[in-house]
Structure formats: C-alpha cells, structure tokens
Scaffold this active site. Structure first.
Site, PDB file in Angstrom:
ATOM      1  N   SER A  26       4.007 -35.430   7.644  1.00 33.54           N
ATOM      2  CA  SER A  26       4.398 -35.650   6.251  1.00 33.54           C
ATOM      3  C   SER A  26       4.674 -37.130   5.980  1.00 33.54           C
ATOM      4  O   SER A  26       5.071 -37.499   4.879  1.00 33.54           O
ATOM      5  CB  SER A  26       5.643 -34.822   5.911  1.00 33.54           C
ATOM      6  N   ASN A 113      16.584 -30.900   9.555  1.00 30.82           N
ATOM      7  CA  ASN A 113      16.749 -29.982   8.428  1.00 30.82           C
ATOM      8  C   ASN A 113      17.849 -30.439   7.469  1.00 30.82           C
ATOM      9  O   ASN A 113      17.672 -30.385   6.250  1.00 30.82           O
ATOM     10  CB  ASN A 113      17.065 -28.570   8.931  1.00 30.82           C
ATOM     11  N   THR A 158       4.138 -26.732 -41.798  1.00 30.01           N
ATOM     12  CA  THR A 158       4.242 -25.527 -40.986  1.00 30.01           C
ATOM     13  C   THR A 158       2.823 -24.991 -40.931  1.00 30.01           C
ATOM     14  O   THR A 158       2.077 -25.117 -41.906  1.00 30.01           O
ATOM     15  CB  THR A 158       5.189 -24.467 -41.582  1.00 30.01           C
ATOM     16  N   HIS A 159       2.446 -24.462 -39.774  1.00 36.98           N
ATOM     17  CA  HIS A 159       1.061 -24.022 -39.543  1.00 36.98           C
ATOM     18  C   HIS A 159       0.080 -25.176 -39.760  1.00 36.98           C
ATOM     19  O   HIS A 159      -1.085 -24.945 -40.079  1.00 36.98           O
ATOM     20  CB  HIS A 159       0.678 -22.844 -40.448  1.00 36.98           C
ATOM     21  N   SER A 280     -14.629 -47.209 -27.835  1.00 35.42           N
ATOM     22  CA  SER A 280     -15.697 -46.411 -27.247  1.00 35.42           C
ATOM     23  C   SER A 280     -16.771 -47.342 -26.734  1.00 35.42           C
ATOM     24  O   SER A 280     -17.045 -48.381 -27.343  1.00 35.42           O
ATOM     25  CB  SER A 280     -16.271 -45.484 -28.315  1.00 35.42           C
ATOM     26  N   LYS A 286     -14.767 -46.943 -33.071  1.00 38.64           N
ATOM     27  CA  LYS A 286     -13.706 -46.062 -32.586  1.00 38.64           C
ATOM     28  C   LYS A 286     -12.455 -46.765 -32.087  1.00 38.64           C
ATOM     29  O   LYS A 286     -12.513 -47.835 -31.515  1.00 38.64           O
ATOM     30  CB  LYS A 286     -14.254 -45.209 -31.429  1.00 38.64           C
ATOM     31  N   ASN A 288      -9.384 -45.030 -29.974  1.00 40.70           N
ATOM     32  CA  ASN A 288      -8.953 -43.750 -29.427  1.00 40.70           C
ATOM     33  C   ASN A 288      -7.519 -43.810 -28.893  1.00 40.70           C
ATOM     34  O   ASN A 288      -7.140 -44.776 -28.239  1.00 40.70           O
ATOM     35  CB  ASN A 288      -9.887 -43.325 -28.290  1.00 40.70           C
ATOM     36  N   GLU A 293      -3.079 -39.156 -25.440  1.00 44.04           N
ATOM     37  CA  GLU A 293      -3.836 -38.029 -24.871  1.00 44.04           C
ATOM     38  C   GLU A 293      -3.487 -37.827 -23.403  1.00 44.04           C
ATOM     39  O   GLU A 293      -3.371 -36.698 -22.918  1.00 44.04           O
ATOM     40  CB  GLU A 293      -5.334 -38.279 -25.042  1.00 44.04           C
ATOM     41  N   TYR A 320      15.830 -22.845   7.144  1.00 44.91           N
ATOM     42  CA  TYR A 320      14.720 -23.770   6.927  1.00 44.91           C
ATOM     43  C   TYR A 320      13.400 -23.161   7.405  1.00 44.91           C
ATOM     44  O   TYR A 320      13.329 -22.486   8.423  1.00 44.91           O
ATOM     45  CB  TYR A 320      14.971 -25.095   7.679  1.00 44.91           C
ATOM     46  N   GLN A 325       8.389 -28.355   3.441  1.00 41.10           N
ATOM     47  CA  GLN A 325       7.829 -29.715   3.442  1.00 41.10           C
ATOM     48  C   GLN A 325       6.958 -29.938   2.203  1.00 41.10           C
ATOM     49  O   GLN A 325       6.736 -31.069   1.782  1.00 41.10           O
ATOM     50  CB  GLN A 325       7.009 -29.920   4.718  1.00 41.10           C
ATOM     51  N   LYS A 328       8.058 -32.046  -1.353  1.00 42.75           N
ATOM     52  CA  LYS A 328       8.155 -33.476  -1.651  1.00 42.75           C
ATOM     53  C   LYS A 328       7.102 -34.010  -2.600  1.00 42.75           C
ATOM     54  O   LYS A 328       7.414 -34.727  -3.564  1.00 42.75           O
ATOM     55  CB  LYS A 328       8.172 -34.277  -0.359  1.00 42.75           C
TER      56      LYS A 328
HETATM   57  N1  ARG Z   1       9.093 -33.105   7.405  1.00 38.68           N
HETATM   58  C1  ARG Z   1       9.993 -32.036   7.312  1.00 38.68           C
HETATM   59  C2  ARG Z   1      10.134 -31.575   5.871  1.00 38.68           C
HETATM   60  O1  ARG Z   1       9.727 -32.258   5.035  1.00 38.68           O
HETATM   61  C3  ARG Z   1      11.330 -32.448   7.812  1.00 38.68           C
HETATM   62  C4  ARG Z   1      12.157 -31.323   8.371  1.00 38.68           C
HETATM   63  C5  ARG Z   1      11.505 -30.826   9.592  1.00 38.68           C
HETATM   64  N2  ARG Z   1      12.281 -29.867  10.257  1.00 38.68           N
HETATM   65  C6  ARG Z   1      11.798 -29.146  11.226  1.00 38.68           C
HETATM   66  N3  ARG Z   1      12.584 -28.264  11.770  1.00 38.68           N
HETATM   67  N4  ARG Z   1      10.555 -29.214  11.615  1.00 38.68           N
HETATM   68  O2  ARG Z   1      10.608 -30.518   5.574  1.00 38.68           O
END
Ligand code: ARG
Length: 463
Positions: A26, A113, A158-159, A280, A286, A288, A293, A320, A325, A328
């Site tokens: 990760s 964890n 409205t509408h 454009s 144009k 835009n 958007e 956990y 993971q 993130k």
């Molecule tokens: N990279 C892991 C995560 O984002 C970190 C925690 C990992 N914990 C483990 N017991 N493998 O969740």
C-alpha cells in the site's frame, strides 16, 4: 536503501510470490500518511519511555532519528522509492537503518492496526480543516456576489419553468445556506475523527503501562477510544467523512448546473470569465463552462467512494481485516476532489459577469406576476381558489393577445373580475411582487438585506 526483511520473519520459511507482494503493498498511496506516521511514532516513543520500556537515551535516539527521517523525506525526492510494503514498515526500516537495535524497540506495544487507524485520523483531521476553510471561502464569494449585484432580479424557477421573480442575492444566499450546513457537518464529523485508537495494539489492547492520555495530548486528540476491538476496526469516520463530502458535491453540482444553464445563449444571465472557460478546437464562437462541468461530473466519484467504503466494511468480522487497506484511496481521492472542486467553484463565482439586461428582461416576462394577481384578488375579498381560476383565464387571454398581464387594459382585466381596480398595475409591478415576500426567508429586498447581514455575522461566529 534496503528493506531488512518482512515484518513477520520467523514464522515463515517459504518465499512470497512476487506478484502477491506487489498486490499486498500500500506504500504507493499510504505514503501520504508519512508525516502522521512519524508524528504518531514520536508520541508512542514517549509513551514507551513513560512505561519504562525505553531508557531516556533510547527515546532520545529514536526521537532524533525520526526528525532526521522527516528532514530526509523533505530534501530527497527519491526517498520514497523502494520496495516498502506500507508507510509503517517504511518508517521502521529507516529507523533501524539509522540507529540499529534501538530502532527495533519502537514497535513494542503497538501494531500496524492501531497505527494505521491513528495515522488516518491525524491526516483526516487536517483535511477537515482544509474543507472548513474552503467552505468559508466559497460562502464569502457568494456573499460578495450577492452584495455586488444587490439590485439584480432573476426569474426563480420550478420545473425549470419561470415561476416567480427573486433577487439574485436570494439565489446566492440559498447556496450560502447549503455550504453552511456542510460546515456544520464537517465540524461534527471532526469530533468523531478526533479520537485516538493508539494503545489498542493489534486488537486486544497494549500490554505495556503506556499513559494513553498523555500520548493523546501529545497528538492533539480530544478523546481515547474505549474499546480496542472497535478501535482497530472502526472506519465509520471514513464513511461519515465521505458522506459529508458527497453532500458538498451535491451542492456544488447543483450550483454548477445553475451556472451552466444561466450561461447559455438561451438564458444569457451569466458569462463565465475566460479564466475558467475553454474554447472549441473546431467552433470559433464557443465558450464552454468546462470548470463547472467537471465539478458536476466529479460529484459521481465522491458518491462512488462513499458507497465503496460502505461495501468494504459490510460484513467484516471483528477486528482488523486487510480489506480495510482499501479505505485509503477512497478517502484520499474524496479529500482531493472536494478541495479542488470547492476552490475552482470559488474562482468561478468570483469572476462571474452578470448580464443585467438579460436578467431584467427575463424577470419581467413570462407571467411571473400571475400569483401576485391572485393575491391581489384575495386582498379584495375573493377566495384564493376562485382567484387562481380567474387569473388562469386572464393568463390565457394574455397568451392569445401576446401580451403580459400588466399590458392588458383595465377594461380587459375587469371583464374577468369586478374586484379589479386601477391599483392592480401597482400590484403587478415586479417590485411589489418582491416586496410582498417580506416574511423571514422570503425574497423581499428588506428580508434579503437582513439575511445578508446575518450571513456575514455568522461567518465570524459559526462552527
Ligand atoms: N497497510 C495496512 C492498511 O492499510 C496497514 C495495517 C496492516 N495490518 C496488518 N495486520 N497487516 O490497512
């Protein structure tokens, strides 16, 4: 730079599959937690010192090494290149490189964890503050636009059909309200983000006499998690964050849509600044509204992240699991998307040109004073239902003749109701249409002036 070995060495005799190692990593994205990881590691080090696990010298060596790691990351662009699994193993490996065995003591009494949950909360806390500031900026831009254009009247819809005229300032204040609720939500989410899981270790709690209160103070957390199983597996705060972000995107995309249609040739109320529009490659005429958007389009990504976080968490057994993971990238992209959309939208608002000729003409046409005529009849003693019916027939007559209500002669009008008198023309004027909306929340000039003042004041005191 070498990675000494896996964090789980002893139990394993075989070699990991290269494809799996890559799959499991990760570090490509969780390096964004680097500063939080270093900070949390420093606080944990203090905790271990207090618990008697580390000597003063060892703690000092670790603290100094963590500082050095921070400094190197800042000065060396290639610092993060390398085969680390995640940000936690990365920092630990650098520490061991710098101070050897002492570095190997820092992981006592903690787990990745509780580390990852702590890092993510530290990171998110700052992002929430960025959101609050960006929301304040867009609110200011709306108030500035409202004040600069305080006389401008636009059709209210409205509408998407012309309904009743409103002040442009009233329209600005509508979005001001939405972003105000967003600010409240963000500060509410922050309360639940600002709780420290560190000290929960892998799942059962730490075995060392770490003063968690002191560690939390050091890291600026307002409270401690009360259950270790929950603390390492709780990602409610990520979902709440994404959901609050999704609502911000709902508001931004509605604003974007209004601005897009109001900038069409058909409406012609607004013109976007060259700074936030494109041309454009084929059609020379144009202009835009790409900026708006994209904001409208990016709302979908944030909704998607909210749903993927919920789906990731659903049915996970305590505590956990590696599924987590996956939180993130959703959280990071949500933060980046919302911040950039708020900023671009603020720029659009600050550079918007209002075409008063078009707004004025549009507000004066389309029978938007029909309701006003009905209210006029009510004031003359007619029931609203009867008045509504009568005015409907007057509108039909206007349509036949191709004229607005105020262009019908008194005779013409009186043919529909004997209650109509000369003063009807005053009642049909656009100004009196506005003026009658004088209750709290209405679009009369007086109410809108008050609302603007209250809005300004709330910026000083709000959440
Ligand atoms: N990279 C892991 C995560 O984002 C970190 C925690 C990992 N914990 C483990 N017991 N493998 O969740």
């Amino acid at each position: 730079m070498t990675e000494a070995k896996n964090l789980w060495g002893g139990r394993f005799t075989g070699v990991a599959d290269a494809g799996f190692v890559e799959f499991n990593r990760s570090f490509g994205f969780d390096r964004r937690l680097f500063a939080a990881e270093v900070r949390a590691s420093g606080a944990h080090c203090e905790g271990l010192l207090g618990a008697g696990v580390l000597s003063r010298d060892e703690a000092t060596a670790i603290t100094n090494a963590l500082q050095k790691i921070l400094a190197q990351a800042e000065s060396d662009e290639k610092y993060f290149e390398g085969p680390a699994e995640d940000v936690h193993s990365f920092v630990e490996a650098r520490l061991i490189e710098l101070i050897g065995d002492t570095g190997r003591k820092l992981h006592t009494g903690r787990s990745r964890n509780d580390q990852v949950a702590t890092d993510l909360r530290i990171w998110l806390r700052d992002e929430l503050d960025v959101f609050s500031a960006a929301l304040l900026s867009i609110q200011r831009a709306l108030l500035d636009l409202a004040e600069a254009q305080r006389d401008v009247i636009i059709p209210g819809y409205t509408h998407l059909q012309r309904a009743q005229p409103v002040l442009l300032a009233h329209w600005c204040l509508a979005y001001f309200e939405m972003f105000g609720r967003d600010r409240e939500r963000i500060s509410d989410v922050r309360k639940r983000v600002n709780v420290m899981p560190l000290g929960s270790a892998a799942l059962a709690g730490t075995s060392y006499a770490i003063d968690r209160e002191a560690v939390a103070r050091e890291l600026g957390f307002a409270a401690l998690s009360r259950n270790s199983l929950d603390a390492v597996s709780d990602r409610d705060f990520c979902v709440e964050f994404a959901a609050a972000a999704a609502l911000i995107m709902v508001h931004l995309s509605r604003l974007a849509e209004d601005i897009i249609i109001y900038s069409t040739t058909e409406f012609g109320f607004f013109e976007l600044s060259d700074a936030v529009a494109t041309g454009s490659s084929l059609m020379p005429q144009k202009k835009n509204p790409d900026s708006m958007e994209l904001v409208r389009g990016k709302a979908g990504r944030v909704f998607g992240h909210t749903v993927s976080l919920l789906a990731m968490l659903k049915g996970l057994p305590l505590a956990y699991n590696k599924d987590m993971q996956e939180d993130k990238e959703a959280v990071f992209d949500t933060a980046d998307t919302v911040t950039s959309c708020l900023r671009v939208s603020t720029t659009v608002l600050r550079n918007l040109r209002v075409n008063e000729e078009r707004t004025g003409a549009a507000s004066a046409a389309g029978y938007m004073n029909a309701t006003e005529l009905a209210d006029y009849l009510v004031r003359k003693g007619v029931t609203f239902r009867e008045a509504h019916e009568t005015v409907g027939r007057v509108v039909l007559r206007g349509l036949e003749l191709g004229v607005e209500l105020q262009e019908l002669s008194l005779e013409d009008l009186q043919a529909f109701s004997s209650s109509i008198e000369e003063d009807v023309y005053e009642a049909l004027s656009i100004e009196s249409t506005l003026a009658t909306k004088s209750q709290l929340g209405g679009t009369s000039r007086g109410q809108v002036r008050e609302a603007l003042m209250a809005a300004r004041a709330s910026m000083e005191t709000g959440p």
